[in-house]
Every structure is written in structure tokens, then in C-alpha cells.
Write a protein that holds these residues in place. Structure first.
Motif, PDB file in Angstrom:
ATOM      1  N   LYS A   1       0.804  -1.215   0.000  1.00  0.00           N
ATOM      2  CA  LYS A   1       0.000   0.000   0.000  1.00  0.00           C
ATOM      3  C   LYS A   1       0.842   1.273   0.000  1.00  0.00           C
ATOM      4  CE  LYS A   1      -4.026  -2.195   2.099  1.00  0.00           C
ATOM      5  NZ  LYS A   1      -4.895  -2.322   3.297  1.00  0.00           N
ATOM      6  N   ASP A   2       2.019   1.246   0.601  1.00  0.00           N
ATOM      7  CA  ASP A   2       2.872   2.425   0.624  1.00  0.00           C
ATOM      8  C   ASP A   2       3.522   2.641  -0.744  1.00  0.00           C
ATOM      9  OD1 ASP A   2       2.275   2.609   3.296  1.00  0.00           O
ATOM     10  OD2 ASP A   2       4.111   1.569   3.936  1.00  0.00           O
TER      11      ASP A   2
ATOM     12  N   SER B   1      -3.877   8.640 -10.189  1.00  0.00           N
ATOM     13  CA  SER B   1      -5.119   7.870 -10.277  1.00  0.00           C
ATOM     14  C   SER B   1      -5.294   7.117 -11.593  1.00  0.00           C
ATOM     15  CB  SER B   1      -6.318   8.823 -10.108  1.00  0.00           C
ATOM     16  OG  SER B   1      -6.403   9.724 -11.213  1.00  0.00           O
TER      17      SER B   1
ATOM     18  N   THR C   1      -3.924   4.121  -9.491  1.00  0.00           N
ATOM     19  CA  THR C   1      -4.861   3.458  -8.582  1.00  0.00           C
ATOM     20  C   THR C   1      -6.087   2.891  -9.297  1.00  0.00           C
ATOM     21  OG1 THR C   1      -5.995   5.555  -8.129  1.00  0.00           O
ATOM     22  CG2 THR C   1      -4.191   4.941  -6.645  1.00  0.00           C
TER      23      THR C   1
ATOM     24  N   THR D   1      -7.691  -0.913  -8.922  1.00  0.00           N
ATOM     25  CA  THR D   1      -9.064  -0.988  -8.410  1.00  0.00           C
ATOM     26  C   THR D   1      -9.877  -1.960  -9.266  1.00  0.00           C
ATOM     27  OG1 THR D   1      -9.020   1.299  -7.601  1.00  0.00           O
ATOM     28  CG2 THR D   1     -11.182   0.323  -7.994  1.00  0.00           C
TER      29      THR D   1
ATOM     30  N   TYR E   1     -10.637  -0.390  -1.038  1.00  0.00           N
ATOM     31  CA  TYR E   1      -9.528   0.436  -0.544  1.00  0.00           C
ATOM     32  C   TYR E   1      -8.980   1.315  -1.662  1.00  0.00           C
ATOM     33  CZ  TYR E   1      -4.883   1.759   1.093  1.00  0.00           C
ATOM     34  OH  TYR E   1      -3.760   2.476   1.439  1.00  0.00           O
ATOM     35  N   TRP E   2      -8.690   0.697  -2.814  1.00  0.00           N
ATOM     36  CA  TRP E   2      -8.089   1.447  -3.908  1.00  0.00           C
ATOM     37  C   TRP E   2      -9.114   2.321  -4.627  1.00  0.00           C
ATOM     38  CZ3 TRP E   2      -3.253   2.496  -3.945  1.00  0.00           C
ATOM     39  CH2 TRP E   2      -2.351   1.611  -3.347  1.00  0.00           C
TER      40      TRP E   2
ATOM     41  N   GLN F   1     -11.363   4.058  -2.968  1.00  0.00           N
ATOM     42  CA  GLN F   1     -11.335   5.264  -2.141  1.00  0.00           C
ATOM     43  C   GLN F   1     -10.102   6.102  -2.457  1.00  0.00           C
ATOM     44  OE1 GLN F   1     -13.915   6.117   0.189  1.00  0.00           O
ATOM     45  NE2 GLN F   1     -12.838   8.047  -0.175  1.00  0.00           N
ATOM     46  N   LYS F   2      -8.947   5.434  -2.622  1.00  0.00           N
ATOM     47  CA  LYS F   2      -7.721   6.148  -2.974  1.00  0.00           C
ATOM     48  C   LYS F   2      -7.864   6.831  -4.331  1.00  0.00           C
ATOM     49  CE  LYS F   2      -5.132   5.233   0.589  1.00  0.00           C
ATOM     50  NZ  LYS F   2      -4.685   6.321   1.507  1.00  0.00           N
ATOM     51  N   THR F   3      -8.538   6.156  -5.270  1.00  0.00           N
ATOM     52  CA  THR F   3      -8.740   6.730  -6.602  1.00  0.00           C
ATOM     53  C   THR F   3      -9.579   7.997  -6.522  1.00  0.00           C
ATOM     54  OG1 THR F   3      -8.575   4.550  -7.663  1.00  0.00           O
ATOM     55  CG2 THR F   3      -9.667   6.298  -8.907  1.00  0.00           C
TER      56      THR F   3
ATOM     57  N   ASP G   1      -9.990   9.976  -3.899  1.00  0.00           N
ATOM     58  CA  ASP G   1      -9.218  11.013  -3.209  1.00  0.00           C
ATOM     59  C   ASP G   1      -8.197  11.650  -4.157  1.00  0.00           C
ATOM     60  OD1 ASP G   1     -10.605  10.437  -0.893  1.00  0.00           O
ATOM     61  OD2 ASP G   1      -9.018   9.182  -0.036  1.00  0.00           O
ATOM     62  N   ARG G   2      -7.491  10.789  -4.893  1.00  0.00           N
ATOM     63  CA  ARG G   2      -6.430  11.293  -5.767  1.00  0.00           C
ATOM     64  C   ARG G   2      -6.990  12.105  -6.921  1.00  0.00           C
ATOM     65  NH1 ARG G   2      -1.148   8.692  -5.425  1.00  0.00           N
ATOM     66  NH2 ARG G   2      -1.142   7.199  -3.706  1.00  0.00           N
TER      67      ARG G   2
END
Length: 408
Positions: A311-312, A321, A327, A331, A352-353, A355-357, A359-360
Motif C-alpha cells: 500500500k505504501d 489515479s 490506482t 481498483t 480500498y483502492w 477510495q484512494k482513486t 481522493d487522488r
């Protein structure tokens, strides 16, 4: 705000960024027009795909009109020899146009007669045969992308003859190891960093992509041999090049994605749609499901479940994204892993990814990230692919656009 509501808000922002775009197609004015222009991977054909699915999911009439307008403009330029689709590749050429027309026809969005493409398909077949002979068989820019398109031709008699010929030629180019496994010496002028003599394992440019297209051919009724033999022996080669991960020693991946003859040490690879352990997991899980082969499924899950712990940035090398190596691509990949296996862990990884997508991409839109890079409307490396992933996340029915990128 619910996740679905936030996704719809983000999609509205993406659509406002993409909607005005139509890529320049004049090669005289823009030396990079072949890479965007009317192309599938980075140009107007990718925009058509987004606008069609935005219309399908959001019920937006303006997007329906925009998709049809862009598609008609592309066809008019092709008919008048003004299009940037001057090659036969999937990424930047006529195979991309063919696969889009076929896809939209199957979706019921356009009326498209098979006979209209027969002349073009014959040229694509001849080009693919030539490329295999030249050992340029990768997916995005080489022969196997064209083969993937030809396999989708609804004229079974037509496609069967061509596919059998292409498979025979591909078999002749297989390189056998002492163990009996196979790989291919791949080369493409668009990716000179991987010269002849390297062994590329990726989906986008290497062995994983070839295997996934071959499985696709079997699904569509191709003659079992030689396709089945090539698949199993290529999977054997991939398995032979898997070695353990050790997070305590900062070894995060099971395999390097390119094997260099003069460099034996495994390097960590990006977590991405285009190359890396996501590719290996996808290939083995797809083969395991198709052949009902528990060993392949076990390998796929071993790799796939391990990737969920990455994840890091130091473990993923993900910085934005986009679909190709950001990301959004992973996803969608985790969603496909879930559909292949039913394992809830992959659905959790998708969430999880996802949500990251969100956000990014929100931050990227606010800071004009893709505008500054000049690729806002690109499918693989811009907002278009991100939008398609978000549309899949809220659609009431299964969307099939990722089949064009051999994810499903």
C-alpha cells in the motif's frame, strides 16, 4: 456523503473536464498525433468509450450525442485518409477502431454490418502475421492486440481461418527452455527500453498479455491446439520465474517483469494494470478458472493476496489515479480477481483502492494535474480510464469495457 454519491460527484467533475476534448488528428500540425489523435489508448476512440458508458450509467443524453459525434468524426477522417489511425495496432491504429465498432455494436449502441470491416480486417490480419514473423507479438502495440480484435469478429468462419493461421505462426516463434516451458523474444519500436534479447513478462508488452489473449481465443472457440499448448507452457515459464517475497527485506514482488540476459537480480516492480504482480495474479487466476485448474488458482491467489499488503509508495510506486499504472487500474483488477475467485479479500482491496482513486482524482482535478501533463482525455494515462472505473463501481449491471483491455 455515501460512496456512491461521492463517486457521482467526482464523475460529474471528470465529465466536465473531458466533454470538450477532441484530439488533434493532423500529423502535419502535431508530430504526436499518432499517439493521441483518433487512437484507442490515448485519443478520440477512448473518449467515445467513456461517453458511451457515461450515458449508459448516468443516463446523460448529451454524452450519448457526444459519443456518436466523435465516432462519426473518426470514421469520416478514416474514410478521407485524414485520421491518425495510420497503423494497425490496438493502441494507436485501426485494430482500435475495429474493436470499438464491434464493442459498441454488440452493446446495441450502433448498427454495424460485419461486411463493412472485412477489407480492413484482412489488412489487419496480414499486418499481424508480418509482426509475428518480426517477433513483435505484444498486446498494446504489436500483433496480439490485433489478434484480440480479430477474435471478436462476429463472422466465425472468417475469424477462425485467420486465427488458426496466426496461432500457427506464433507457435513457430516460441522459444523452448530446457524444461520445456516457452517464452517469446519480443520487440517493439515503441518501447526501445526493452530490446531484443530481453524477456518481457507484462500484460501490456509481454508474455502475460499473450497468454490472456490466447485464453480469450479459446473462450471464443479457437482450435484448442496449438493455443492450449502455448498457454500451459507459457504458464510453466511464468511459474519458473516466481521467487518468494520478503517484506522484511523489502522484496515485495514475486517476479521481475523484464528478464535481462545481463542482469539476474530481481527488482521490485510497480503494482499496476500494465506490468507487475497484478499481471501474474490475473493470468493464473484466469487460467485456473477457465481450465478448472486448482494449481493455477493457488498460484494466482498466493500472488494476488500478497499484493493486497502493498500500500505504501515504496511498495507500489503508485503516484496518481490513472488506469495504466495508477490506482484506477488496480481498483478494477481487484474487482476482477473477486469475480474470478469469490474471495472477499479482493473486494476489500477494490474498495480500498477505489477510495484512494476518488481522493487522488479529486485533488488532481483541483490542481489541473492531468491538464499540466497534457493527457486529460487519455484512456490509459488520463481521466478517461479513471472515469470508466468509477462508472463500473456504481453501475447497476456489469460493464464490459475492461474486456477490451483483457481484464475480463
Amino acid at each position: 456523503m455515501s460512496v456512491d454519491t461521492r463517486i457521482k460527484t467526482t464523475l460529474d467533475k471528470i465529465n466536465k473536464c473531458i466533454f470538450p476534448i477532441e484530439f488533434e488528428c493532423s500529423l502535419k500540425k502535431n508530430k504526436y498525433a499518432i499517439f493521441n489523435g483518433d487512437s484507442f489508448a490515448a485519443g478520440n476512440l477512448g473518449l467515445v468509450l467513456f461517453h458511451y458508458y457515461y450515458h449508459k450509467v448516468i443516463k446523460d443524453e448529451k454524452s450519448e450525442e457526444r459519443a456518436l459525434e466523435l465516432l462519426q468524426n473518426i470514421i469520416d477522417r478514416v474514410d478521407n485518409n485524414l485520421s491518425s489511425l495510420s497503423s494497425y495496432t490496438l493502441s494507436y491504429g485501426l485494430s482500435g477502431l475495429g474493436i470499438m465498432l464491434d464493442h459498441l455494436s454488440v452493446q446495441g449502441f450502433i448498427d454495424y454490418e460485419i461486411e463493412e470491416s472485412l477489407e480492413m480486417d484482412k489488412l489487419i490480419y496480414e499486418w499481424a502475421l508480418e509482426m509475428i514473423n518480426k517477433e513483435d507479438s505484444e498486446f498494446l502495440h504489436g500483433a496480439l492486440g490485433a489478434v484480440s480484435y480479430l477474435s471478436k469478429n462476429q463472422d466465425k468462419e472468417f475469424s477462425q481461418k485467420y486465427i488458426d493461421d496466426l496461432l500457427g505462426e506464433l507457435s513457430a516463434k516460441a522459444i523452448y527452455t530446457e524444461s520445456g516451458s516457452i517464452y517469446f523474444d519480443l520487440f517493439n519500436i515503441m518501447i526501445p527500453e526493452y530490446p531484443k534479447g530481453t524477456i518481457n513478462l507484462s500484460l501490456s508488452h509481454g508474455l502475460c498479455g499473450i497468454v490472456l489473449v490466447l485464453i480469450e481465443l479459446l473462450k471464443r472457440g479457437a482450435t484448442e491446439n496449438p493455443a492450449k499448448i502455448l498457454i500451459h507452457k507459457a504458464l510453466q515459464f511464468l511459474e519458473e520465474n516466481i521467487s518468494p517475497v520478503d517484506f522484511s527485506k523489502k522484496i515485495y514482488c514475486y517476479s521481475d517483469i523484464v528478464i535481462f540476459s545481463d542482469h539476474k537480480e530481481k527488482r521490485n516492480t510497480r503494482l499496476a494494470w500494465c506490468y507487475g504482480d497484478i499481471n501474474l495474479a490475473l493470468v493464473f487466476l484466469t487460467a485456473g478458472k477457465f481450465f478448472s485448474h486448482a494449481h493455477y488458482t493457488d498460484i494466482g491467489n498466493k500472488i494476488g493476496l500478497t499484493t493486497l499488503s502493498r500500500k505504501d509508495f515504496d511498495q507500489t510506486y503508485i503516484k496518481d489515479s490513472q488506469f495504466c499504472h495508477g490506482t484506477a487500474g488496480i481498483t478494477q483488477a481487484y474487482y476482477r480477481f473477486y469475480k474470478l475467485t469469490g474471495k472477499s479479500e479482493y473486494l476489500e482491496g477494490r474498495d480500498y483502492w477505489l477510495q484512494k482513486t476518488i481522493d487522488r482524482v479529486e485533488l488532481e482535478i483541483d490542481t489541473n494535474y492531468y491538464d499540466n501533463k497534457g493527457n486529460t482525455g487519455e484512456l490509459l494515462e488520463g481521466l478517461t480510464g479513471v472515469g470508466l472505473v468509477l462508472l463500473s463501481a456504481i453501475a447497476q449491471e456489469e460493464l464490459e469495457w475492461d474486456n477490451l483491455l483483457i481484464l475480463s
